[in-house]
Design an enzyme around this catalytic site. Structure first.
Site, PDB file in Angstrom:
ATOM      1  N   CYS B  87       0.836  -1.205   0.000  1.00  0.00           N
ATOM      2  CA  CYS B  87       0.000   0.000   0.000  1.00  0.00           C
ATOM      3  C   CYS B  87       0.872   1.257   0.000  1.00  0.00           C
ATOM      4  O   CYS B  87       1.538   1.534  -0.983  1.00  0.00           O
ATOM      5  CB  CYS B  87      -0.972  -0.046   1.181  1.00  0.00           C
ATOM      6  SG  CYS B  87      -2.363   1.087   0.979  1.00  0.00           S
ATOM      7  N   HIS B 204      -3.576  -5.628   1.006  1.00  0.00           N
ATOM      8  CA  HIS B 204      -2.952  -5.838   2.314  1.00  0.00           C
ATOM      9  C   HIS B 204      -2.956  -7.320   2.705  1.00  0.00           C
ATOM     10  O   HIS B 204      -3.892  -7.781   3.382  1.00  0.00           O
ATOM     11  CB  HIS B 204      -3.732  -5.067   3.384  1.00  0.00           C
ATOM     12  CG  HIS B 204      -3.524  -3.596   3.335  1.00  0.00           C
ATOM     13  ND1 HIS B 204      -2.485  -2.971   3.987  1.00  0.00           N
ATOM     14  CD2 HIS B 204      -4.208  -2.621   2.707  1.00  0.00           C
ATOM     15  CE1 HIS B 204      -2.549  -1.668   3.772  1.00  0.00           C
ATOM     16  NE2 HIS B 204      -3.580  -1.425   2.991  1.00  0.00           N
ATOM     17  N   GLU B 206      -1.310  -8.669   5.011  1.00  0.00           N
ATOM     18  CA  GLU B 206      -1.179  -8.787   6.474  1.00  0.00           C
ATOM     19  C   GLU B 206      -2.532  -8.691   7.176  1.00  0.00           C
ATOM     20  O   GLU B 206      -2.621  -8.907   8.377  1.00  0.00           O
ATOM     21  CB  GLU B 206      -0.206  -7.720   7.006  1.00  0.00           C
ATOM     22  CG  GLU B 206      -0.769  -6.312   7.164  1.00  0.00           C
ATOM     23  CD  GLU B 206      -0.819  -5.519   5.875  1.00  0.00           C
ATOM     24  OE1 GLU B 206      -0.700  -6.105   4.785  1.00  0.00           O
ATOM     25  OE2 GLU B 206      -0.996  -4.279   5.946  1.00  0.00           O
TER      26      GLU B 206
END
Lengths: 79, 233
Positions: B87, B204, B206
């Site tokens: 990002c 993302h 994560e």
């Protein structure tokens, strides 16, 4: 000396903010409005008094930081 | 053993998420490194996390790309250290010249925060080798400026060299304008550098690495970094 720097999106780079501004201007009922492109204006005070040296400094700051030359053009006046 | 370093910029806000993801998935806790430091400790992987470094002032990623630590990161990238930018980290990698192109304001002008489908297009790179080409994964995006832009020559080169890692698709893996959330050219969600060791991606991983979070499709980014590191050891 003062540098007055203008940063604009290159032709062909989509400018959705410009489009939104265009729509808002037309929303005011103002006619005869065509394409709108938006950009940035930056003023920098310089202690350098030699015009050629000042130009070199402004070139460097534009290329290295103020403009992303992948998507933007820059122009400036120094005075 | 995986020695990962997560760079923390003022305004990073996914740094601790990625720290936890790396530790939970690989078993090795990363070091957190402040952007004002002069150098990154010797690392197998460097992570540039998501967030809003420097408040996105000037252009997103532009100020962070000139942080004190970035000189060392560029030098390490050029020497072959693997780097992933997620990002805002992707935006920083582009601004630092480690990846081509730029991330523009989303075509819709809206900040978009939702799960999207991605088609995997490169299962050979350091961070993607645990995926399989053509498979469709679901990973969240959360950005206002993820509209990937590069000139046609650069886009053709990225495609020709197999450097597009992920494209926005639908659940069936179809890629088209209607499956692109942000206006990105050729639906690009993530790209690598020439060596495949630097990856930038807007989604993302994560945020989806275990079932408690709603899915595990992001997990293999971290498994890939561990596997690649162990294979090289």
């Amino acid at each position: 000396m003062k540098a007055k720097i203008k940063i604009t999106l290159k032709n062909g780079v989509l400018d959705p903010q410009g489009k939104a501004i265009e729509g808002a201007i037309k929303g005011l009922g103002i006619s005869g409005v065509g394409d709108v492109r938006q950009g940035k204006y930056i003023e920098v005070d310089l202690s350098e008094s030699d015009p050629a040296k000042a130009k070199a400094l402004v070139e460097q700051m534009c290329k290295d930081l103020l403009a992303n030359t992948v998507i933007e053009n820059y122009s400036y006046e120094i005075g | 053993m995986l020695r990962a370093s997560v760079i923390v910029f003022p305004g990073s806000n996914c740094d601790r998420d990625v720290q936890t993801a790396i530790e939970r998935v690989t078993g090795f806790a990363p070091k957190m490194v402040w952007h004002g430091d002069a150098s990154v400790p010797s690392s197998d992987v460097i992570v540039l996390p998501g967030g809003f470094s420097y408040g996105d002032y000037l252009r997103c990623g532009a100020m962070a790309a000139h942080s004190p630590i970035m000189k060392d990161i560029v030098a390490k990238a050029n020497a072959g250290t693997p780097i992933i930018g997620i990002c805002n980290g992707f935006q920083v990698l582009c601004e630092a010249g480690l990846l081509p192109g730029a991330l523009l304001r989303n075509a819709s002008l809206h900040f978009i925060c939702r799960d999207v489908f991605l088609k995997v297009e490169n299962d050979q790179s350091f961070f993607t080798k645990c995926y399989r080409n053509g498979e469709v994964i679901k990973v969240p995006i959360a950005h206002g400026e993820g509209n990937y832009f590069a000139d046609d020559e650069t886009l053709n080169r990225l495609e020709g060299e197999g450097r597009i890692a992920f494209r926005y698709s639908n659940a069936q893996g179809n890629v088209g304008a209607e499956t692109c959330p942000n206006g990105a050219q050729r639906n690009i969600a993530g790209i690598t550098n020439e060596s495949g060791r630097v990856l930038g991606m807007m989604p993302h991983p994560e945020r989806l690495y275990e079932n408690a979070l709603g899915g595990t499709d992001g997990r293999r980014v971290f498994e890939s970094m561990l596997l690649s590191t162990l294979e090289a050891a």
